[in-house]
Design a protein around this motif. Structure first.
Motif, PDB file in Angstrom:
ATOM      1  N   LYS A   1      25.163  43.855  32.481  1.00 31.57           N
ATOM      2  CA  LYS A   1      23.775  44.348  32.448  1.00 31.57           C
ATOM      3  C   LYS A   1      23.091  44.362  33.816  1.00 31.57           C
ATOM      4  N   THR A   2      23.858  44.774  34.815  1.00 33.13           N
ATOM      5  CA  THR A   2      23.365  44.768  36.199  1.00 33.13           C
ATOM      6  C   THR A   2      23.503  46.123  36.893  1.00 33.13           C
ATOM      7  N   ALA A   3      23.704  47.195  36.138  1.00 33.20           N
ATOM      8  CA  ALA A   3      24.013  48.524  36.699  1.00 33.20           C
ATOM      9  C   ALA A   3      25.471  48.608  37.134  1.00 33.20           C
ATOM     10  N   SER A   4      26.289  47.690  36.629  1.00 31.32           N
ATOM     11  CA  SER A   4      27.693  47.639  37.057  1.00 31.32           C
ATOM     12  C   SER A   4      28.508  48.841  36.567  1.00 31.32           C
ATOM     13  N   SER A   5      28.087  49.466  35.456  1.00 26.87           N
ATOM     14  CA  SER A   5      28.854  50.630  34.965  1.00 26.87           C
ATOM     15  C   SER A   5      28.656  51.827  35.885  1.00 26.87           C
ATOM     16  N   THR A   6      27.509  51.888  36.529  1.00 26.70           N
ATOM     17  CA  THR A   6      27.276  52.976  37.487  1.00 26.70           C
ATOM     18  C   THR A   6      28.184  52.769  38.705  1.00 26.70           C
ATOM     19  N   ILE A   7      28.324  51.515  39.149  1.00 26.72           N
ATOM     20  CA  ILE A   7      29.243  51.221  40.263  1.00 26.72           C
ATOM     21  C   ILE A   7      30.686  51.531  39.840  1.00 26.72           C
ATOM     22  N   LEU A   8      31.008  51.169  38.596  1.00 29.49           N
ATOM     23  CA  LEU A   8      32.372  51.403  38.101  1.00 29.49           C
ATOM     24  C   LEU A   8      32.736  52.887  38.177  1.00 29.49           C
ATOM     25  N   ASN A   9      31.796  53.735  37.792  1.00 30.13           N
ATOM     26  CA  ASN A   9      32.036  55.173  37.832  1.00 30.13           C
ATOM     27  C   ASN A   9      32.348  55.623  39.269  1.00 30.13           C
ATOM     28  N   ILE A  10      31.618  55.055  40.225  1.00 31.63           N
ATOM     29  CA  ILE A  10      31.857  55.388  41.645  1.00 31.63           C
ATOM     30  C   ILE A  10      33.268  54.941  42.045  1.00 31.63           C
ATOM     31  N   LEU A  11      33.649  53.725  41.625  1.00 32.49           N
ATOM     32  CA  LEU A  11      34.980  53.195  41.986  1.00 32.49           C
ATOM     33  C   LEU A  11      36.099  53.973  41.312  1.00 32.49           C
ATOM     34  N   PHE A  12      35.892  54.342  40.054  1.00 30.13           N
ATOM     35  CA  PHE A  12      36.915  55.149  39.351  1.00 30.13           C
ATOM     36  C   PHE A  12      37.159  56.451  40.112  1.00 30.13           C
ATOM     37  N   ARG A  13      36.061  57.100  40.504  1.00 27.30           N
ATOM     38  CA  ARG A  13      36.204  58.394  41.197  1.00 27.30           C
ATOM     39  C   ARG A  13      36.907  58.222  42.540  1.00 27.30           C
TER      40      ARG A  13
ATOM     41  N   TYR B   1      35.657  41.632  48.569  1.00 24.27           N
ATOM     42  CA  TYR B   1      35.100  41.211  47.276  1.00 24.27           C
ATOM     43  C   TYR B   1      33.626  41.611  47.223  1.00 24.27           C
ATOM     44  N   ILE B   2      33.319  42.363  46.141  1.00 24.31           N
ATOM     45  CA  ILE B   2      31.949  42.878  45.975  1.00 24.31           C
ATOM     46  C   ILE B   2      31.475  42.545  44.565  1.00 24.31           C
ATOM     47  N   THR B   3      30.191  42.321  44.431  1.00 25.83           N
ATOM     48  CA  THR B   3      29.643  42.182  43.077  1.00 25.83           C
ATOM     49  C   THR B   3      28.216  42.722  43.055  1.00 25.83           C
ATOM     50  N   ILE B   4      27.590  42.679  41.884  1.00 22.44           N
ATOM     51  CA  ILE B   4      26.201  43.162  41.776  1.00 22.44           C
ATOM     52  C   ILE B   4      25.382  42.201  40.920  1.00 22.44           C
ATOM     53  N   LEU B   5      24.145  41.949  41.349  1.00 21.49           N
ATOM     54  CA  LEU B   5      23.220  41.070  40.627  1.00 21.49           C
ATOM     55  C   LEU B   5      21.993  41.869  40.203  1.00 21.49           C
ATOM     56  N   ARG B   6      21.232  41.265  39.291  1.00 24.14           N
ATOM     57  CA  ARG B   6      19.966  41.887  38.870  1.00 24.14           C
ATOM     58  C   ARG B   6      18.962  40.763  38.619  1.00 24.14           C
ATOM     59  N   ASP B   7      17.704  41.057  38.781  1.00 23.02           N
ATOM     60  CA  ASP B   7      16.661  40.066  38.502  1.00 23.02           C
ATOM     61  C   ASP B   7      16.971  39.403  37.152  1.00 23.02           C
ATOM     62  N   PRO B   8      17.082  38.059  37.108  1.00 28.37           N
ATOM     63  CA  PRO B   8      17.523  37.384  35.877  1.00 28.37           C
ATOM     64  C   PRO B   8      16.636  37.642  34.665  1.00 28.37           C
TER      65      PRO B   8
END
Ligand code: PPS
Length: 346
Positions: free
Chosen positions: A7-19, A81-88
């Motif tokens: 729940k951190t916008a990680s699926s949007t990053i995933l789409n970028i990585l897949f491409r 190593y990369i990750t993504i955070l969001r306001d808790p």
């Protein structure tokens, strides 16, 4: 290595990585039969499809419960190593809305506003050993393989955070998504083309609860360990932006937004995301939470210029369909999806 937090916008990053991975014929370490590495079990390299000791991969990016030692077995020593955070608070609100039906502890919460009921008295609806309870508290800490029950002032919280910061080279933020992508591009020597995106996995606005300042304070306190994690990496993020150059960042973000909006005009019917029931092509139908259809998706323009058709398709494809396109077997995910939709959806 992209540590895909929840729940951190990680699926949007995933789409970028897949491409990117697909374009450059990179080798992904994928799960087998499902879209995650047996989450919430801790990650083991044996969960990787066709893994044999000594195998080396270019990209690891599916949901997992992080274990640095295990992940490192799959990657070269100089892997980034990369990750993504969001306001808790925003993350907690999103996770509560998305997962609460999967957490039996929340079933007996009465009233219309279950989130407020929970936050007003979390201890009476929470037990750390209960099934799926990790979705309710410090979900970031849990995803990173840490103890999500630690109180914020426990000295182990800061030592865990220090330890994590040794492993991660770049920590992105959902709140500063475009700035994050510019730092990603800079870190990996990518081009603006590589970081173009459409927002994936967003909820309809009527499903988002707006918390009062009092409830926000309670949510922060309840997720105190995540709040410390967020604050720590937030400070490093802005130091990084400073080093990159504020003006340079502004220019890059402006250019990224211009290019994204250009792609939006080229690819998306009606200009933006729509409710699931309005999505015509099943290939673009996003995965929905148990019991409702709150996640938005897209329709691709029918008369899209043929030279943009492939890129539009890929940018609009949700995680599950993209994994399938990349050859991942998803029989367990699909079985659960069938049960979820056929039996539980109201
Ligand atoms: N680009 C960008 N910027 C900011 N926020 C974004 C972006 N893309 C997705 N989102 C929001 O991220 C939430 C979904 O997160 P994930 O994709 O990580 O969810 S999941 O764990 O994979 O289900 C989801 O939040 P909620 O809508 O609050 O649930 C999305 O709206």
């Amino acid at each position: 290595m992209f540590m895909k937090t929840h729940k951190t916008a990680s699926s949007t990053i995933l789409n970028i990585l897949f491409r990117f991975g697909e374009k450059h014929h990179l080798k992904f370490a994928f799960p087998n039969g499902r879209n995650d590495f047996f989450y919430p079990s801790p990650f083991l390299c044996s969960q990787v499809k066709d893994y044999r000791p000594g195998d080396c991969f270019n990209i690891v990016c599916n949901h997992m419960r992080f274990d640095h030692h295990e992940v490192a077995k799959l990657l070269p020593p100089d892997a980034v190593y990369i990750t993504i955070l969001r306001d808790p608070v925003a993350l907690f609100e999103s996770a509560f809305d998305y997962y609460h039906r999967l957490v039996p502890l929340t079933w007996r919460i009465d009233g219309e506003n279950k989130l407020a009921e929970f936050l007003n008295n979390p201890q009476s609806f929470y037990r750390s050993a209960a099934f799926n309870s990790f979705y309710l508290k410090n979900l970031l800490f849990f995803d990173f393989g840490l103890d999500n029950d630690l109180e914020a002032d426990d000295p182990r919280v800061m030592s865990d955070i220090q330890n994590l910061s040794k492993h991660f080279h770049l920590v992105l933020f959902a709140e500063y998504f475009d700035e994050s992508l510019v730092l990603l591009k800079d870190t990996l020597c990518w081009t603006t083309e590589d970081i173009l995106y459409f927002k994936i996995n967003a909820r309809r606005s009527s499903s988002v609860s707006h918390l009062t300042p009092e409830l926000r304070a309670k949510a922060l306190q309840w997720n105190g360990a995540d709040w410390r994690l967020y604050q720590h990496f937030n400070a490093s993020f802005w130091a990084r932006v400073e080093a990159y150059g504020r003006d340079r960042m502004k220019q890059e973000v402006k250019e990224l937004r211009r290019r994204n909006s250009e792609m939006q005009d080229i690819c998306i019917e009606d200009g933006g995301a729509v409710e699931a029931r309005k999505i015509q092509d099943r290939h673009f139908q996003p995965w929905q939470p148990l019991g409702e259809s709150s996640i938005l998706g897209y329709n691709m323009k029918k008369n899209v210029d043929p030279k943009f058709r492939t890129i539009c398709e890929k940018m609009l494809t949700p995680e599950i369909q993209y994994l399938s396109d990349l050859g991942v077997s998803l029989w367990l995910t699909r079985l659960w999806g069938w049960l979820k939709d056929a039996v539980f959806t109201v």
